[in-house]
Design an enzyme around this catalytic site. Structure first.
Site: not given
Ligand SMILES: NC(=O)c1ccc[n+]([C@@H]2O[C@H](COP(=O)([O-])OP(=O)(O)OC[C@H]3O[C@@H](n4cnc5c(N)ncnc54)[C@H](O)[C@@H]3O)[C@@H](O)[C@H]2O)c1
Length: 424
Positions: A219, A273
């Site tokens: 990734k 990202c």
């Molecule tokens: N958004 C994208 O396009 C994308 C793509 C690939 C990978 N990712 C990866 O996926 C992961 C999540 O990204 P995202 O964009 O969904 O983030 P986001 O900020 O949209 O969502 C994260 C959620 O986690 C919650 N959270 C935080 N701490 C928590 C805990 N201890 N227990 C439960 N919930 C908790 C937050 O309140 C939030 O709702 C990251 O590592 C990101 O790098 C994101």
């Protein structure tokens, strides 16, 4: 153990669609989030993020009782962790490179540890530095000495652990989550096998097996590759400017070579990202990750270069209009999002450039962002206007994002600072 009850921690851009996909296949899904507004929104059958088609799937899943959200974990057959993995600001002045912040993963593991049962599968989906999955397993083992984990018992462990990174494209998540191939990195082959069994609930793409470390690195490599390629294009744009060559023409000529595919330059790299993940490689291997670090620095420096171009345009304007003062000049910025045709302004270089212009420029500054319909507190006082209004008002037009609207509309007069090469 078959997977009838699935728990997803972190109901954001990745976790919520994942939870919804399992629920759409009639699995009982428990979504956990620390944000009570998010939990309430989902339980009312609504969503708190912008993602086409997701609202319909979530509403159906909640109404039919397959998906519920809650603040605290409950027992389940599998747990998927999709919490944020930002980098932390360094407090050590001698160490300036950003470091990954695993505190969200640590808190999520702490929360699920008490409800873990023999036979459970735990998958880390958050984009993570190499070694984070093993670290997560260590944290779980420390919290639950009555259970065994892959680092202790290998294939005969009570708990299975894997890392499966997500690579969906925002705006196309519902389709890509089903169709994309997945990299499945178990801590043991049996862990991978169990993770594939779980994903095959809705994934139609191939599930390709590797180990956890390689999956983590895969990734990070994908996003670093994009970052390095964009840095090459950005560096070319600065070189060409110095040599008075049109970089857009140059790239289109070079790309006629059958084995060359140079990306397009721009005002910098944004989002949560590509602008973040390469640092996870640099932080683990600072001596070795030379190109990756340089690319980050080149892309992070590009907004400053754009600002210098805007200052030069102001000087040019004053030279051509001797009766005007700086405070008479109106600057319009076109695009605030971090990439075309979305409303996401997280880590956006376009937003940073506009804020900076607002700070140093003594005249009026306006912005056009067709994907953000209303004034929002995140815009930090930036005055949003329509394209038509900006075209009339502005003396200097700064194109920052190649939104669809700007591809078909170009200001008819005024000076242009075109960072995307669609108006010049
Ligand atoms: N958004 C994208 O396009 C994308 C793509 C690939 C990978 N990712 C990866 O996926 C992961 C999540 O990204 P995202 O964009 O969904 O983030 P986001 O900020 O949209 O969502 C994260 C959620 O986690 C919650 N959270 C935080 N701490 C928590 C805990 N201890 N227990 C439960 N919930 C908790 C937050 O309140 C939030 O709702 C990251 O590592 C990101 O790098 C994101």
């Amino acid at each position: 153990m078959s997977f009838e009850t699935i728990s997803v921690l972190g109901l954001g851009y990745i976790g919520l669609p994942t939870a919804a996909m399992f629920a759409s296949k009639c699995k009982k899904v428990i979504g956990i989030d620390v944000n009570s507004t998010t939990v309430d929104t989902i339980n009312s059958g609504k969503i708190h993020i912008v993602e086409p088609e997701l609202d319909i799937i979530v509403q159906k899943a909640v109404n039919e009782g397959y998906l519920k959200a809650t603040l605290s974990p409950e027992p389940a057959d599998a747990f998927l962790i999709a919490v944020p993995t930002p980098f932390k600001t360094n407090i050590d002045p001698n160490k300036t490179d950003p470091e990954p912040d695993l505190s969200y993963i640590k808190l999520a593991t702490k929360a699920i540890a008490p409800v873990l049962r023999k036979g459970n599968l735990v998958i880390l989906e958050s984009t993570s530095p190499v070694g984070a999955t093993e670290q997560m397993s260590e944290w779980l083992a420390l919290a639950r000495s009555d259970l065994t984990f892959p680092q202790q018992k290998g294939e005969s462990s009570d708990i299975r652990i894997a890392h499966c990174p997500e690579r969906v494209l925002p705006g196309h998540v519902v389709r890509e989550m089903v169709e994309n191939d997945r990299v499945v990195g178990g801590m043991t082959p049996l862990c991978s096998e169990k993770a594939i069994e779980l994903y095959k609930t809705f994934v139609e793409g191939d599930c390709v097996v590797t180990n956890a470390r390689t999956a983590e690195m895969a990734k990070l490599t994908e996003n670093s590759c994009r970052d390095v390629q964009i840095a090459f294009a950005n560096e070319l744009s600065i070189i060409c400017d110095k040599l008075e060559i049109d970089v857009w023409e140059l790239i289109s000529l070079a790309n006629r070579h059958p084995r060359i595919n140079i990306l397009q330059p721009g005002p910098g790299v944004g989002g949560h990202c590509i602008a973040v993940d390469p640092w996870f490689i640099v932080s683990r291997t600072p001596e070795q990750a030379k190109i990756i670090k340089t690319a980050r620095l080149i892309n992070d420096a590009k907004p400053k270069w754009v600002i210098e171009k805007v200052k030069l345009a102001i000087a040019d304007f004053l030279q051509d209009n001797l009766n005007k003062m700086v405070s008479d000049i109106t600057i319009a910025c076109y695009g605030l999002a971090f990439k075309p045709d979305i409303d996401d302004i997280r880590e956006s270089p376009a937003l940073d450039i506009t804020k900076e212009i607002l700070q140093f420029h003594k005249g009026r500054v306006v912005a056009v962002e067709p994907n953000i319909p209303e004034q929002s507190p995140f815009l930090a006082g930036i005055n949003l206007v329509t394209f038509e209004r900006a075209e009339v008002l502005a003396d200097i037009h700064v194109l920052l994002v190649e939104h669809m609207q700007f591809k078909t509309n170009k200001p008819s007069s005024g000076l242009m600072v075109d960072t995307k090469g669609i108006w010049n």
